[in-house]
Design a protein around this motif. Sequence first.
Motif, short mmCIF file in Angstrom:
data_model
loop_
_atom_site.label_atom_id
_atom_site.label_comp_id
_atom_site.label_asym_id
_atom_site.label_seq_id
_atom_site.Cartn_x
_atom_site.Cartn_y
_atom_site.Cartn_z
N ARG A 270 0.84 -1.21 0.00
CA ARG A 270 0.00 0.00 0.00
C ARG A 270 0.88 1.25 0.00
O ARG A 270 0.63 2.21 -0.74
CB ARG A 270 -0.93 -0.01 1.21
CG ARG A 270 -1.93 1.16 1.24
CD ARG A 270 -2.87 1.08 2.44
NE ARG A 270 -3.82 -0.01 2.30
CZ ARG A 270 -4.95 0.08 1.61
NH1 ARG A 270 -5.25 1.19 0.97
NH2 ARG A 270 -5.77 -0.95 1.56
N ASP A 272 4.02 1.69 -1.03
CA ASP A 272 4.81 1.96 -2.24
C ASP A 272 3.97 2.14 -3.49
O ASP A 272 4.50 2.32 -4.60
CB ASP A 272 5.88 0.87 -2.45
CG ASP A 272 5.30 -0.49 -2.86
OD1 ASP A 272 4.11 -0.58 -3.21
OD2 ASP A 272 6.06 -1.48 -2.82
N GLY A 273 2.64 2.10 -3.35
CA GLY A 273 1.75 2.37 -4.47
C GLY A 273 1.37 1.16 -5.31
O GLY A 273 0.61 1.28 -6.27
N ALA A 276 -2.47 0.45 -5.24
CA ALA A 276 -3.19 1.46 -6.03
C ALA A 276 -3.02 1.21 -7.52
O ALA A 276 -3.97 1.34 -8.31
CB ALA A 276 -2.70 2.86 -5.66
#
Length: 293
Positions: A270, A272-273, A276
């Motif tokens: 979550r 470190d992206g 997403a």
Amino acid sequence: MRLANRPLRLAACAAVALLAAAVGCAPQDESPGGPGAAGQGKQSCDRGKLATVADGKLTVGTDKPAYAPWFQDDDPASGKGFESAVAYAVARQLGYGKGAVSWQTVPFANAFAPGQKKFDFDINQISISPARKRAVAFSSGYYDVRQAVVALKGSRAAHAKSIADLRHLKLGAQVGSTSLDVVNDTVRPDQPPAVFQKNDLAKSALKNGQVDAILTDLPTAFYITSAEVKDAQVVGQFAATGAGKEQFGLVLDKESRITGCVTAAVDALRKDGTLAALEKKWLTDAVSVPVLK
């Protein structure tokens, strides 16, 4: 279940307070997955060397069929679909390559039922809840979810603008799901809802007119209306309510020794992206879907 032994264990800790640091008697209630989530005994997060069901392997459970958009072509091992991709991302974070991941079929309700598990974690759109935490442990959430209503175009249900409009309808949802919880606790319809073992059965009931509408999570609702029941539409979504938002979490055995490791992996993805990016790639955004109040 070893939770019943915790009071005795804590009492023993109090009696040997000077040795507490050495023997590791600190209670584990604050672990992210709920009481006892960290499991019993010393926990090691050495990459690729976790205390897994099968040595050197990570066993991951999910239901069959494995529905899109969470998986593609009913093949969890493909790495395609949001949850398949998340499972492999977590595995890599833990030090297990794709070849070291073994998939196991686990019916939805069995994943969070009491009893010892034969998987290391299960990923199957299972929402974290206090009731489920009494039987299993959870990682931190990997997806923030809302529930939605699906109805046939032109039907009375398709014109619903509020929760009150849904109360006089025959609604359906999968057994053991938070969708069914929303039906019973938020909508509170005049007649008992239809309860289905599988979402496939719920979709068939909708197409055959046995129910006026079905409830499911929003990404699944988008997929149903775009690829499976072409004459259906997403009527609306429900607002997040209460102190905490609904989240899907990875399910682990109540006594799992790797829950903390798995949670740390999810948190890192979550931060470190990665989560997403996977959500953007595999799941449809909730654009212009009205909120039912």
